[in-house]
Design a protein around this motif. Structure first.
Motif, PDB file in Angstrom:
ATOM      1  N   THR A   1      53.892  -3.248 -15.864  1.00  0.00           N
ATOM      2  CA  THR A   1      53.433  -1.975 -15.086  1.00  0.00           C
ATOM      3  C   THR A   1      52.493  -2.150 -14.676  1.00  0.00           C
ATOM      4  OG1 THR A   1      56.274  -0.787 -15.065  1.00  0.00           O
ATOM      5  CG2 THR A   1      54.242   0.320 -14.314  1.00  0.00           C
ATOM      6  N   LEU A   2      52.171  -1.983 -15.938  1.00  0.00           N
ATOM      7  CA  LEU A   2      49.999  -2.181 -16.798  1.00  0.00           C
ATOM      8  C   LEU A   2      49.938  -3.404 -15.870  1.00  0.00           C
ATOM      9  CD1 LEU A   2      48.018  -1.152 -18.525  1.00  0.00           C
ATOM     10  CD2 LEU A   2      48.798  -2.187 -20.178  1.00  0.00           C
ATOM     11  N   VAL A   3      50.156  -4.703 -16.178  1.00  0.00           N
ATOM     12  CA  VAL A   3      49.666  -5.793 -15.509  1.00  0.00           C
ATOM     13  C   VAL A   3      49.763  -5.415 -13.715  1.00  0.00           C
ATOM     14  CG1 VAL A   3      49.423  -7.892 -15.172  1.00  0.00           C
ATOM     15  CG2 VAL A   3      49.831  -7.060 -17.178  1.00  0.00           C
ATOM     16  N   HIS A   4      50.731  -5.417 -13.333  1.00  0.00           N
ATOM     17  CA  HIS A   4      51.364  -5.517 -11.672  1.00  0.00           C
ATOM     18  C   HIS A   4      51.093  -4.264 -11.357  1.00  0.00           C
ATOM     19  CE1 HIS A   4      52.394  -9.726 -12.509  1.00  0.00           C
ATOM     20  NE2 HIS A   4      53.083  -8.989 -13.625  1.00  0.00           N
ATOM     21  N   VAL A   5      50.912  -3.076 -11.271  1.00  0.00           N
ATOM     22  CA  VAL A   5      51.012  -1.739 -10.742  1.00  0.00           C
ATOM     23  C   VAL A   5      49.248  -1.330 -11.051  1.00  0.00           C
ATOM     24  CG1 VAL A   5      52.047   0.349  -9.897  1.00  0.00           C
ATOM     25  CG2 VAL A   5      53.192  -1.578 -10.494  1.00  0.00           C
ATOM     26  N   VAL A   6      49.540  -1.219 -12.288  1.00  0.00           N
ATOM     27  CA  VAL A   6      47.964  -0.595 -12.998  1.00  0.00           C
ATOM     28  C   VAL A   6      46.901  -0.499 -12.357  1.00  0.00           C
ATOM     29  CG1 VAL A   6      46.979   1.364 -14.369  1.00  0.00           C
ATOM     30  CG2 VAL A   6      49.639   0.893 -14.132  1.00  0.00           C
TER      31      VAL A   6
ATOM     32  N   VAL B   1      38.491   8.825 -18.124  1.00  0.00           N
ATOM     33  CA  VAL B   1      38.404   7.912 -16.915  1.00  0.00           C
ATOM     34  C   VAL B   1      39.662   7.473 -16.300  1.00  0.00           C
ATOM     35  CG1 VAL B   1      37.646   7.152 -14.957  1.00  0.00           C
ATOM     36  CG2 VAL B   1      36.448   9.134 -16.487  1.00  0.00           C
ATOM     37  N   ILE B   2      39.999   6.344 -16.892  1.00  0.00           N
ATOM     38  CA  ILE B   2      41.682   5.950 -16.866  1.00  0.00           C
ATOM     39  C   ILE B   2      42.441   6.505 -17.290  1.00  0.00           C
ATOM     40  CG2 ILE B   2      42.749   3.309 -17.048  1.00  0.00           C
ATOM     41  CD1 ILE B   2      39.984   2.388 -17.843  1.00  0.00           C
ATOM     42  N   LYS B   3      42.731   7.216 -18.044  1.00  0.00           N
ATOM     43  CA  LYS B   3      44.099   8.340 -18.362  1.00  0.00           C
ATOM     44  C   LYS B   3      44.632   9.429 -16.957  1.00  0.00           C
ATOM     45  CE  LYS B   3      44.116  11.657 -20.730  1.00  0.00           C
ATOM     46  NZ  LYS B   3      45.052  12.528 -19.804  1.00  0.00           N
ATOM     47  N   ILE B   4      43.327  10.004 -16.663  1.00  0.00           N
ATOM     48  CA  ILE B   4      43.475  10.489 -15.689  1.00  0.00           C
ATOM     49  C   ILE B   4      43.601   9.991 -14.282  1.00  0.00           C
ATOM     50  CG2 ILE B   4      41.814  12.555 -13.651  1.00  0.00           C
ATOM     51  CD1 ILE B   4      40.523  13.030 -16.444  1.00  0.00           C
ATOM     52  N   PHE B   5      42.500   9.039 -14.314  1.00  0.00           N
ATOM     53  CA  PHE B   5      43.464   8.139 -12.648  1.00  0.00           C
ATOM     54  C   PHE B   5      44.728   7.839 -13.142  1.00  0.00           C
ATOM     55  CE2 PHE B   5      44.204   4.149 -11.484  1.00  0.00           C
ATOM     56  CZ  PHE B   5      43.685   4.239 -10.116  1.00  0.00           C
ATOM     57  N   ILE B   6      45.503   6.848 -13.739  1.00  0.00           N
ATOM     58  CA  ILE B   6      46.801   6.745 -14.089  1.00  0.00           C
ATOM     59  C   ILE B   6      48.127   8.004 -13.648  1.00  0.00           C
ATOM     60  CG2 ILE B   6      48.291   4.805 -15.612  1.00  0.00           C
ATOM     61  CD1 ILE B   6      46.101   4.176 -16.726  1.00  0.00           C
ATOM     62  N   GLU B   7      47.662   9.159 -14.702  1.00  0.00           N
ATOM     63  CA  GLU B   7      48.036  10.553 -14.584  1.00  0.00           C
ATOM     64  C   GLU B   7      48.765  10.770 -13.031  1.00  0.00           C
ATOM     65  OE1 GLU B   7      47.571  12.406 -18.755  1.00  0.00           O
ATOM     66  OE2 GLU B   7      46.475  13.266 -16.988  1.00  0.00           O
ATOM     67  N   ASN B   8      47.326  10.757 -11.915  1.00  0.00           N
ATOM     68  CA  ASN B   8      47.258  10.668 -10.883  1.00  0.00           C
ATOM     69  C   ASN B   8      48.053   9.753  -9.501  1.00  0.00           C
ATOM     70  OD1 ASN B   8      46.587  13.261 -11.568  1.00  0.00           O
ATOM     71  ND2 ASN B   8      43.553  11.716 -11.353  1.00  0.00           N
ATOM     72  N   LEU B   9      48.283   8.865 -10.156  1.00  0.00           N
ATOM     73  CA  LEU B   9      49.047   7.838  -9.172  1.00  0.00           C
ATOM     74  C   LEU B   9      50.817   8.611  -8.975  1.00  0.00           C
ATOM     75  CD1 LEU B   9      48.673   4.340 -11.016  1.00  0.00           C
ATOM     76  CD2 LEU B   9      47.659   5.398  -9.392  1.00  0.00           C
ATOM     77  N   PRO B  10      51.001   8.130  -7.994  1.00  0.00           N
ATOM     78  CA  PRO B  10      52.077   8.595  -7.735  1.00  0.00           C
ATOM     79  C   PRO B  10      53.794   8.257  -8.365  1.00  0.00           C
ATOM     80  CG  PRO B  10      50.943   7.709  -5.652  1.00  0.00           C
ATOM     81  CD  PRO B  10      50.167   6.762  -6.860  1.00  0.00           C
ATOM     82  N   ASP B  11      54.291   9.088  -9.229  1.00  0.00           N
ATOM     83  CA  ASP B  11      55.665   8.659 -10.015  1.00  0.00           C
ATOM     84  C   ASP B  11      56.556   7.894  -8.991  1.00  0.00           C
ATOM     85  OD1 ASP B  11      53.944  10.651 -11.371  1.00  0.00           O
ATOM     86  OD2 ASP B  11      55.099  12.647 -10.273  1.00  0.00           O
ATOM     87  N   GLY B  12      56.234   7.604  -7.880  1.00  0.00           N
ATOM     88  CA  GLY B  12      57.376   7.138  -7.588  1.00  0.00           C
ATOM     89  C   GLY B  12      56.575   6.099  -7.521  1.00  0.00           C
ATOM     90  N   LEU B  13      55.585   5.616  -7.740  1.00  0.00           N
ATOM     91  CA  LEU B  13      54.747   4.447  -8.123  1.00  0.00           C
ATOM     92  C   LEU B  13      55.475   4.017  -9.088  1.00  0.00           C
ATOM     93  CD1 LEU B  13      53.183   1.871  -6.356  1.00  0.00           C
ATOM     94  CD2 LEU B  13      51.623   2.674  -7.631  1.00  0.00           C
ATOM     95  N   MET B  14      55.513   4.007 -10.357  1.00  0.00           N
ATOM     96  CA  MET B  14      56.019   3.986 -11.358  1.00  0.00           C
ATOM     97  C   MET B  14      57.312   3.402 -11.347  1.00  0.00           C
ATOM     98  SD  MET B  14      53.239   3.451 -13.143  1.00  0.00           S
ATOM     99  CE  MET B  14      51.905   4.033 -13.389  1.00  0.00           C
ATOM    100  N   ASP B  15      58.318   4.735 -11.079  1.00  0.00           N
ATOM    101  CA  ASP B  15      59.577   4.566 -11.258  1.00  0.00           C
ATOM    102  C   ASP B  15      60.290   3.912 -10.425  1.00  0.00           C
ATOM    103  OD1 ASP B  15      59.533   6.286 -12.334  1.00  0.00           O
ATOM    104  OD2 ASP B  15      60.020   8.256 -10.203  1.00  0.00           O
ATOM    105  N   SER B  16      59.689   3.023  -8.939  1.00  0.00           N
ATOM    106  CA  SER B  16      60.301   2.245  -7.836  1.00  0.00           C
ATOM    107  C   SER B  16      59.968   0.786  -8.943  1.00  0.00           C
ATOM    108  CB  SER B  16      59.374   1.498  -6.966  1.00  0.00           C
ATOM    109  OG  SER B  16      57.856   1.311  -6.914  1.00  0.00           O
ATOM    110  N   ALA B  17      59.186   0.263  -9.595  1.00  0.00           N
ATOM    111  CA  ALA B  17      58.609  -0.789 -10.897  1.00  0.00           C
ATOM    112  C   ALA B  17      59.488  -1.038 -11.538  1.00  0.00           C
ATOM    113  CB  ALA B  17      57.363  -0.797 -11.262  1.00  0.00           C
ATOM    114  N   LYS B  18      60.067   0.336 -12.687  1.00  0.00           N
ATOM    115  CA  LYS B  18      60.991   0.261 -13.188  1.00  0.00           C
ATOM    116  C   LYS B  18      62.185   0.497 -12.625  1.00  0.00           C
ATOM    117  CE  LYS B  18      58.751   3.423 -16.339  1.00  0.00           C
ATOM    118  NZ  LYS B  18      58.869   5.082 -16.730  1.00  0.00           N
ATOM    119  N   ILE B  19      62.873   0.274 -11.581  1.00  0.00           N
ATOM    120  CA  ILE B  19      63.660   0.289 -10.986  1.00  0.00           C
ATOM    121  C   ILE B  19      64.155  -0.940 -10.887  1.00  0.00           C
ATOM    122  CG2 ILE B  19      65.360   0.609  -9.123  1.00  0.00           C
ATOM    123  CD1 ILE B  19      63.816   3.649  -8.454  1.00  0.00           C
TER     124      ILE B  19
END
Length: 293
Positions: free
Chosen positions: A183-188, A157-175
């Motif tokens: 990323t796991l602690v502050h975004v997910v 369930v959590i895996k599917i939820f993380i996969e449905n997060l916008p890609d830009g959200l993860m990319d902005s954290a990496k930038i």
């Protein structure tokens, strides 16, 4: 002004009647157990062992329960199990879900297959017992926690939820320079908090109500959780030496039934106190991901 049609009014009446019946059926067993726990021996006999509201209620059974070292020791074990178990399960389940949400992970499909297989097929009681025994966990509190350390369904369930997060959200954290842990602690985790709360609540209730694994893995009665003590009392296997002496010495006010019912109330009270604080997260977590928009 809105006027209801006759069919809609009838539908609402039937719906309310059904809800009221279900509510009464749900609350009645709790009221019955509470009433029996407050009943004295003479009244219990006079009313043929069926009491809803006692005429002369007594708290003597509760007083004996809360002064019993046996009950408090088992209560403490249940609390430790119900706190440590779900916390560790959430940690390992969340980490596994985050790792498997990366589509470029080598061997990802094979790992997902084995995780799905554990949901559909159990290992069986004897193989699980042998694994616990070979890990030298027999008669240890860890035998009640480690076998269920990862919630496979919650992980998916959590895996599917993380996969449905916008890609830009993860990319902005990496930038911004965030690593995987940041990323796991502050975004997910903030975004998945309702789902984590729902899975955690399921874990707390599951650990608190569980007694069969303790019966299988624990040999020392001093390490029994509260639910196993309660199960033994309800099945008539044991009431406890001090409880038996208490009932003999004070049989006019205390009965085996009142002791059992008082222990039931004592066992469900913590969950009744915790649930209202997690209810909003629980309901939101149940619907999380059901509607996308």
């Amino acid at each position: 002004m809105y006027f209801r049609s006759r069919s809609e009014t009838l539908y609402q009446v039937i719906l309310h009647v059904i809800v009221i019946i279900v509510a009464i059926a749900s609350v009645f067993p709790l009221i019955y157990v509470l009433g029996m726990s407050l009943t004295t021996q003479p009244e219990l006999i006079a009313r043929h062992y069926f009491v809803i509201i006692p005429h002369e209620p007594t708290l003597e059974a509760y007083r004996r329960i809360i002064t019993s070292p046996l009950i408090w020791n088992s209560f403490l074990i249940s609390v430790i199990r119900s706190v440590v178990g779900p916390l560790l399960t959430l940690v390992f389940t969340l980490i596994g879900a985050y790792v498997l949400s990366h589509r470029t992970l080598p061997g990802r499909n094979a790992m997902l297959f084995f995780i799905l297989a554990t949901i559909l097929f159990g290992g069986g009681l004897i193989p699980t017992y042998l694994v616990v025994k070979d890990l030298h966990l027999i008669d240890s509190l860890w035998s009640l926690i480690i076998p269920g350390l990862v919630d496979s369904f919650g992980l998916l369930v959590i895996k599917i939820f993380i996969e449905n997060l916008p890609d830009g959200l993860m990319d902005s954290a990496k930038i911004d320079g965030a690593g995987e842990i940041q990323t796991l602690v502050h975004v997910v985790i903030p975004l998945a908090a309702p789902a984590l709360a729902a899975i955690g609540l399921f874990g707390v209730v599951g650990h608190w109500n569980s007694w069969f694994d303790a019966l299988i893995y624990l040999n020392d009665a001093n390490k029994y959780p509260l639910q196993l003590i309660l199960k033994n009392m309800l099945t008539g296997q044991v009431i406890g030496d001090q409880f038996r002496e208490t009932i003999i010495l004070d049989s006019a006010r205390i009965t085996p039934e009142s002791m059992k019912m008082a222990t039931v109330i004592f066992g469900i009270l913590p969950i009744l106190c915790v649930y209202p604080f997690l209810q909003k997260h629980f309901i939101k977590g149940m619907y999380l991901g059901a509607v996308k928009g």
